[in-house]
Design a protein around this motif. Structure first.
Motif, PDB file in Angstrom:
ATOM      1  N   ASP A 118       1.734  28.057  24.035  1.00 40.09           N
ATOM      2  CA  ASP A 118       2.984  28.731  23.678  1.00 40.09           C
ATOM      3  C   ASP A 118       4.000  28.637  24.811  1.00 40.09           C
ATOM      4  OD1 ASP A 118       2.453  30.786  25.567  1.00 40.09           O
ATOM      5  OD2 ASP A 118       1.292  31.904  24.093  1.00 40.09           O
ATOM      6  N   SER A 119       5.205  29.089  24.537  1.00 40.35           N
ATOM      7  CA  SER A 119       6.302  28.887  25.495  1.00 40.35           C
ATOM      8  C   SER A 119       6.105  29.674  26.786  1.00 40.35           C
ATOM      9  CB  SER A 119       7.641  29.252  24.851  1.00 40.35           C
ATOM     10  OG  SER A 119       7.632  30.605  24.436  1.00 40.35           O
ATOM     11  N   SER A 120       5.567  30.895  26.711  1.00 39.84           N
ATOM     12  CA  SER A 120       5.395  31.680  27.933  1.00 39.84           C
ATOM     13  C   SER A 120       4.352  31.049  28.846  1.00 39.84           C
ATOM     14  CB  SER A 120       5.013  33.126  27.598  1.00 39.84           C
ATOM     15  OG  SER A 120       3.780  33.172  26.913  1.00 39.84           O
ATOM     16  N   ASN A 121       3.260  30.545  28.279  1.00 38.49           N
ATOM     17  CA  ASN A 121       2.251  29.866  29.090  1.00 38.49           C
ATOM     18  C   ASN A 121       2.748  28.515  29.591  1.00 38.49           C
ATOM     19  OD1 ASN A 121      -0.064  31.682  29.200  1.00 38.49           O
ATOM     20  ND2 ASN A 121      -0.157  31.415  26.987  1.00 38.49           N
ATOM     21  N   SER A 122       3.594  27.859  28.806  1.00 40.33           N
ATOM     22  CA  SER A 122       4.216  26.616  29.271  1.00 40.33           C
ATOM     23  C   SER A 122       5.048  26.871  30.518  1.00 40.33           C
ATOM     24  CB  SER A 122       5.112  26.020  28.177  1.00 40.33           C
ATOM     25  OG  SER A 122       4.358  25.645  27.053  1.00 40.33           O
ATOM     26  N   GLN A 123       5.784  27.983  30.508  1.00 36.83           N
ATOM     27  CA  GLN A 123       6.609  28.344  31.662  1.00 36.83           C
ATOM     28  C   GLN A 123       5.744  28.612  32.898  1.00 36.83           C
ATOM     29  OE1 GLN A 123       9.534  27.619  32.527  1.00 36.83           O
ATOM     30  NE2 GLN A 123      10.730  29.023  31.279  1.00 36.83           N
ATOM     31  N   ILE A 124       4.608  29.278  32.697  1.00 40.89           N
ATOM     32  CA  ILE A 124       3.689  29.543  33.809  1.00 40.89           C
ATOM     33  C   ILE A 124       3.178  28.236  34.399  1.00 40.89           C
ATOM     34  CG2 ILE A 124       1.405  30.463  34.402  1.00 40.89           C
ATOM     35  CD1 ILE A 124       1.962  32.700  32.307  1.00 40.89           C
ATOM     36  N   VAL A 125       2.760  27.315  33.532  1.00 41.51           N
ATOM     37  CA  VAL A 125       2.227  26.024  33.985  1.00 41.51           C
ATOM     38  C   VAL A 125       3.264  25.284  34.816  1.00 41.51           C
ATOM     39  CG1 VAL A 125       1.555  23.708  33.196  1.00 41.51           C
ATOM     40  CG2 VAL A 125       0.511  25.726  32.160  1.00 41.51           C
ATOM     41  N   LEU A 126       4.470  25.167  34.296  1.00 42.29           N
ATOM     42  CA  LEU A 126       5.500  24.400  34.989  1.00 42.29           C
ATOM     43  C   LEU A 126       5.901  25.058  36.307  1.00 42.29           C
ATOM     44  CD1 LEU A 126       7.710  23.316  31.949  1.00 42.29           C
ATOM     45  CD2 LEU A 126       5.971  21.986  33.163  1.00 42.29           C
ATOM     46  N   THR A 127       5.960  26.392  36.337  1.00 42.94           N
ATOM     47  CA  THR A 127       6.310  27.099  37.572  1.00 42.94           C
ATOM     48  C   THR A 127       5.243  26.877  38.647  1.00 42.94           C
ATOM     49  OG1 THR A 127       7.484  28.793  36.314  1.00 42.94           O
ATOM     50  CG2 THR A 127       6.846  29.351  38.576  1.00 42.94           C
TER      51      THR A 127
END
Length: 196
Positions: free
Chosen positions: A149-158
């Motif tokens: 999902d988008s929130s976990n995608s943001q965590i990965v990229l950060t």
């Protein structure tokens, strides 16, 4: 996805491969850290990735450095990263594909280090494999959005950006190992994630 709420027993039950990897690298670290233990120095000397010895045919050194660490901090950071980011992938990929992805990315990183660094270069650590996991996640973020999902995608990229910045500013880090571990994960992701 990356929040760990399991107790020790349930973590081992649900994520046996991640647990086994952490156990193996911890045992190896303890064994090589206490030089009074039998064969401690021999184990370390035969396990680290030394390009010269690989050139002489000691090809196991493309695999064994994944499980060796130079300090407790090194072991702790890589184990902590594996505890945070390994379980979700072990669940998504299954045990066999997770092992292939983890070891495969580490081996790709070690082959790149062998081909591109000097013959007297030596290295050890699971960072190439850890960055390989990030490579698989990055593939999911951009090409398999159904798996993250988008929130976990943001965590990965950060976390990935922070990891890459630290790669270039921290002393003693195998930059090629990190970069090619990430590339290895990206390359392995399509077949590993097929039909998932």
């Amino acid at each position: 996805m990356f929040v760990r709420t399991e107790n020790f027993k349930s973590f081992i039950h649900y994520y046996p491969v991640v647990s086994l990897i952490i156990l193996i690298q911890t045992i190896i670290f303890i064994w090589t850290a206490f030089t009074f233990l039998p064969y401690s120095s021999e184990l370390l000397n035969n396990g680290i990735g030394t390009n010269l010895y690989i050139a002489y045919g000691e090809y196991w050194r493309l695999v064994t450095p994944i499980f060796f660490h130079g300090s407790f901090g090194h072991l702790f950071f890589n184990s902590f990263s594996l505890i945070l980011f390994g379980p979700a992938l072990e669940q998504i990929l299954g045990k066999t594909r997770f092992i292939i992805g983890y070891l495969g990315a580490g081996i790709i990183a070690n082959v790149a280090v062998y081909l591109l660094e000097a013959l007297n270069y030596s290295h050890l650590g699971a960072s190439g494999s850890i960055f390989g996991l990030f490579g698989i996640y990055v593939y999911m973020v951009y090409l398999r959005k159904d798996l993250i999902d988008s929130s976990n995608s943001q965590i990965v990229l950060t976390i990935l950006v922070i990891g890459l910045v630290m790669t270039f500013i921290s002393p003693g880090v195998s930059i090629l190992g990190h970069i090619f571990g990430l590339i290895g994960g990206l390359l392995l992701a399509p077949p590993l994630l097929s039909k998932r």
